[in-house]
Scaffold this motif. Sequence first.
Motif, short mmCIF file in Angstrom:
data_model
loop_
_atom_site.label_atom_id
_atom_site.label_comp_id
_atom_site.label_asym_id
_atom_site.label_seq_id
_atom_site.Cartn_x
_atom_site.Cartn_y
_atom_site.Cartn_z
N THR A 89 0.83 -1.20 0.00
CA THR A 89 0.00 0.00 0.00
C THR A 89 0.86 1.25 0.00
N THR A 90 0.45 2.23 -0.76
CA THR A 90 1.13 3.52 -0.76
C THR A 90 0.17 4.55 -0.20
N LEU A 91 0.64 5.27 0.80
CA LEU A 91 -0.19 6.30 1.43
C LEU A 91 0.30 7.65 0.94
N LEU A 92 -0.60 8.42 0.32
CA LEU A 92 -0.19 9.69 -0.25
C LEU A 92 -0.91 10.83 0.46
N GLU A 93 -0.15 11.70 1.10
CA GLU A 93 -0.76 12.77 1.90
C GLU A 93 -0.29 14.12 1.37
N ARG A 94 -1.23 15.06 1.30
CA ARG A 94 -0.91 16.37 0.76
C ARG A 94 -0.07 17.20 1.74
N GLU A 95 -0.39 17.07 3.03
CA GLU A 95 0.36 17.82 4.05
C GLU A 95 1.70 17.16 4.32
N SER A 96 2.50 17.81 5.16
CA SER A 96 3.83 17.26 5.43
C SER A 96 3.80 16.17 6.51
N THR A 97 2.70 16.11 7.27
CA THR A 97 2.60 15.05 8.28
C THR A 97 1.29 14.29 8.13
N LEU A 98 1.28 13.07 8.64
CA LEU A 98 0.06 12.27 8.61
C LEU A 98 -0.88 12.72 9.73
N GLY A 99 -2.12 12.37 9.62
CA GLY A 99 -3.04 12.65 10.73
C GLY A 99 -4.32 13.35 10.29
N GLY A 100 -4.17 14.31 9.39
CA GLY A 100 -5.35 15.03 8.93
C GLY A 100 -6.08 15.69 10.08
N ASP A 137 4.11 2.31 2.08
CA ASP A 137 5.06 3.31 1.62
C ASP A 137 4.39 4.67 1.79
N ILE A 138 5.00 5.56 2.56
CA ILE A 138 4.33 6.83 2.85
C ILE A 138 4.96 7.96 2.04
N LEU A 139 4.13 8.66 1.30
CA LEU A 139 4.58 9.83 0.56
C LEU A 139 3.86 11.04 1.13
N THR A 140 4.60 11.93 1.79
CA THR A 140 3.95 13.14 2.30
C THR A 140 4.29 14.32 1.39
N SER A 141 3.60 15.43 1.60
CA SER A 141 3.71 16.61 0.73
C SER A 141 3.60 16.21 -0.73
N ALA A 142 2.70 15.30 -1.03
CA ALA A 142 2.58 14.79 -2.39
C ALA A 142 1.15 14.93 -2.87
N GLU A 143 0.98 15.05 -4.18
CA GLU A 143 -0.39 15.06 -4.70
C GLU A 143 -0.48 14.35 -6.05
N VAL A 144 -1.71 13.94 -6.36
CA VAL A 144 -1.96 13.22 -7.61
C VAL A 144 -2.06 14.22 -8.74
N LEU A 145 -1.29 13.99 -9.81
CA LEU A 145 -1.35 14.90 -10.96
C LEU A 145 -2.20 14.32 -12.07
N GLU A 146 -2.08 13.02 -12.27
CA GLU A 146 -2.76 12.43 -13.41
C GLU A 146 -3.01 10.94 -13.13
N VAL A 147 -4.17 10.46 -13.55
CA VAL A 147 -4.47 9.03 -13.42
C VAL A 147 -4.84 8.51 -14.78
N ILE A 153 2.56 11.36 -9.83
CA ILE A 153 2.50 11.99 -8.50
C ILE A 153 3.55 13.08 -8.42
N ARG A 154 3.19 14.21 -7.84
CA ARG A 154 4.21 15.22 -7.56
C ARG A 154 4.56 15.15 -6.07
N LYS A 155 5.83 14.91 -5.80
CA LYS A 155 6.28 14.90 -4.40
C LYS A 155 7.35 15.97 -4.27
N GLY A 156 7.00 17.03 -3.57
CA GLY A 156 7.93 18.15 -3.47
C GLY A 156 8.19 18.71 -4.87
N ALA A 157 9.44 18.72 -5.28
CA ALA A 157 9.77 19.28 -6.58
C ALA A 157 9.78 18.21 -7.67
N GLU A 158 9.90 16.94 -7.26
CA GLU A 158 10.05 15.89 -8.29
C GLU A 158 8.71 15.26 -8.65
#
Lengths: 492, 130
Positions: free
Chosen positions: A113-124, A151-161, A172-177
């Motif tokens: 499982t990959t967990l993708l969170e927009r903020e820098s920390t988990l919890g919401g 696998d945790i990806l923080t500060s990340a967002e979905v760009l295209e599916v 996925i955009r994670k930070g600058a990459e």
Amino acid sequence: MTSCIRDKNIDRVVVAACSPEFKEHVFQQALENAGLNGHLLSVANIREQCAWAHEGDVTEKALELIRMAVNRTRLLQPVEEKELSVNKGVLVVGGGFSALNSAIQLSQLGLPTTLLERESTLGGRIRELENMYGFKTGPMIEAAEGAKNIDILTSAEVLEVEGKIGNFMVRIRKGAEEISRSFGAIVFATGYETEVTDQDFQLKPGVNIISQERLAQMLQASSPKGRPQTVGFIFDFYDENSRFPTLATLSNALAIKQKWGSEVYVLCRDVKVDSEGADQLYREAREHGVVFSKFEEKPRISADDGRVKVEAKDVFLGEDMTLICDLVVAEERILPPAGTKDLSFLLSIRTDSQGFYQDENVHLYPVASERKGIFFIGGCRGDLDFQRALADVSSVVMNVYGLLSSGKVVVEAEKVKVDPQKCVACLTCIRVCPHSAIQLARTEGEKEVAEISDLACDACGVCAAICPAKAIKFEGYSDEQILAQIEALGAP
Amino acid sequence: MRGEIVAFCCERSAYPAADLAGKGKLCYPDNLRVIRIPCAGRVDAIHILKAFEKGAAAVLVLGCEDGACHHITGNIRARERVRYCDMLLKEVGLDGGRVGMFNVAPNETHKFVRIVNEMNEKIKESGETK
């Protein structure tokens, strides 16, 4: 039936009996047992829609129904089943309660499982729940961080599916990459947002007028300086049916009473939401001395020497009532999280009138969307409470596990099929497909044609009806097969 | 003309409704011929017109309630097509109202029967039923 098919070398079957809704699958199994493809079967419904529905002699009609079914059956072609392999990975978008819980459970079942969170920390917004339901959130976040399958990806967002169930390609955009990954299913648990409904009350959120979120923080701080003597809650005026604001008000009013011992007034209208434990919470709050006052008209709110003056007419007393509060907790309403609109456009998935993701079917498939393999759980699909969010989590874990656990999915191969010779790539079908199951593909002759994914297709036939070139054949409900039934009308 | 009513019934809504009507012994005219389809959106103009060509007096397209279609917009597309066919029929001189699109939920048996009865009354008035 099976031995009859075998002995007499029968290649197609018409059953004239009860509705296909009841026993079609049983007859199909009988055909399969005899070595015949299950799709070479028609059921003439001469019971529910003939014998039982009319008075008098309906033999003529029954015969006509059978003739219609025979005409259709003549044209039926076998539909083979095939096995497709699927990616076992699951993408869970969000970092709140529903997201964490489903990610932990999915990983425990062995799905990477990959967990993708927009903020820098988990919890919401999980800490608000902690206050409301008294469970500890710390261990949950630690469990997610410690699990080896997550696998945790923080500060990340979905760009295209792109792609279909079993193999979604997600950019996925994670930070600058930017990274691209493949997943078998995607679970969106993007939560909700709240907004103080100030416009109706001329409330200006500030030091004395605060939101539930701010109150929750104050309650969690160990030693609040200058505990407020009087606290007033305003709710129920904007929306009586909102679960979360009601539960937050009830539990916070009780918590203030227990922790600070302040005088607590709740200005409400009906307090009538349906939620497990809400009535008990209401009773407990009253037993602890929280005062509920019923109002019909909006209260007037003004500043009064550093405190807040709330004036309103009490329905039961029939008199104007004035409250001087140190702290007023304003009513909130639930909104879909920022970015929901963009995401729904990206995925071509509907939202409801309030902007939340729309359930596929409220009763039957509450967490599914119209695209197979994409699920929505928790606050992003509307106003939920804790129990409902938990039910969503269980539901989505079952769904995803059932889909992906074996790594293979059995589908009907080419039930709905595009004829590459006839297709002129006008894109009409791609535009209308409600399940985003069609895309352009290049044939060997370097010609671009529409191609239907067997995995994503839900066999509705909308594309077959709309195709201007009549290039799409829907086996079982093709134009010829439907017209053949009509041909039998009235024929002796 | 013999005066049949051909009903294209969505297998998720109107078809179960028709079954349920039979189960409840709710009688409706026996000139109804139900054709099962996966979604009202599958019905094309050619299917509707073919029914008239073969002597049907009326055609019904029965799909899910608006907003409840499993395939999102299938019932809305069906409605558009029915309107188009109605226009074509008017042009060739068959008066309006012989083709209709209605929304029926799977448990709305009485609505199903009412729709069939009303259509039957309509074609009786024009003297084309048996």
